[in-house]
Design an enzyme around this catalytic site. Sequence first.
Site, PDB file in Angstrom:
ATOM      1  N   GLU A   1       0.818  -1.213   0.000  1.00  0.00           N
ATOM      2  CA  GLU A   1       0.000   0.000   0.000  1.00  0.00           C
ATOM      3  C   GLU A   1       0.854   1.267   0.000  1.00  0.00           C
ATOM      4  OE1 GLU A   1      -3.840  -1.681   2.530  1.00  0.00           O
ATOM      5  OE2 GLU A   1      -2.054  -0.982   3.604  1.00  0.00           O
TER       6      GLU A   1
ATOM      7  N   ASP B   1     -12.868  -4.061  -2.198  1.00  0.00           N
ATOM      8  CA  ASP B   1     -13.934  -4.982  -2.597  1.00  0.00           C
ATOM      9  C   ASP B   1     -15.167  -4.684  -1.761  1.00  0.00           C
ATOM     10  OD1 ASP B   1     -14.007  -7.320  -0.264  1.00  0.00           O
ATOM     11  OD2 ASP B   1     -12.055  -6.361  -0.484  1.00  0.00           O
TER      12      ASP B   1
END
Length: 216
Positions: free
Chosen positions: A11, A185
């Site tokens: 990330e 998601d």
Amino acid sequence: MKLIIGAMHEELQDSIDFYNLNKIEDEKFIIYKNEEIMFCITGVGLINSAVQLAYILTKYEINSIINIGTSGACDDTLKQGDIILVDKVYNSVADATAFGYAYGQVPRMPKYYETNKEKVINRIDYVKIKNIASSDIFIHSVDQVDLFVKKIDDEISILDMECFAYAQTAFLFNKEFSVIKIVSDVIGKNDANNIQFNDFIKIAGKEILEILKKIL
């Protein structure tokens, strides 16, 4: 000094490279810094997150903390890639209701932690303001959302395994705390998850860098 904190190298690696940060610790805690900003990779989970943030706050002079990374969602109005500015941070598995506390509230602590949004909200395009809940459970099904998350007396839109620990630690150390998440998601919404996580996190890392350029 500002602290950027997150769970996964993937990330934050693009941002670490862009800001030309030097690794200053790598034994138990992974910490990078330059003259103005510090990055910490805590790994996954509430205990890892709380311990490492507490360690930094006792050793280094930190003025403000930004947690940035990816997060699953349990809100079907969201889609993969949405940028979320977190408002309130909850614990989705704390249960001391037998003693009169709200579900998700740690005894003798606040029901939730409200983040600092003022310095961020006008600098990011297309941001949505939502609440997050954290636990040491990887919540990935509608049944788990019903079992844990929906017991919270508030609307929860995104989920992770670190943010509550960061928030409670920042509260105890009286530090300014902000949270920005990118939706990876959406639980129960297959058409919202077009890119698989291993590919999406590479895209998210580049988006995180663009966000940080706007707010640092």
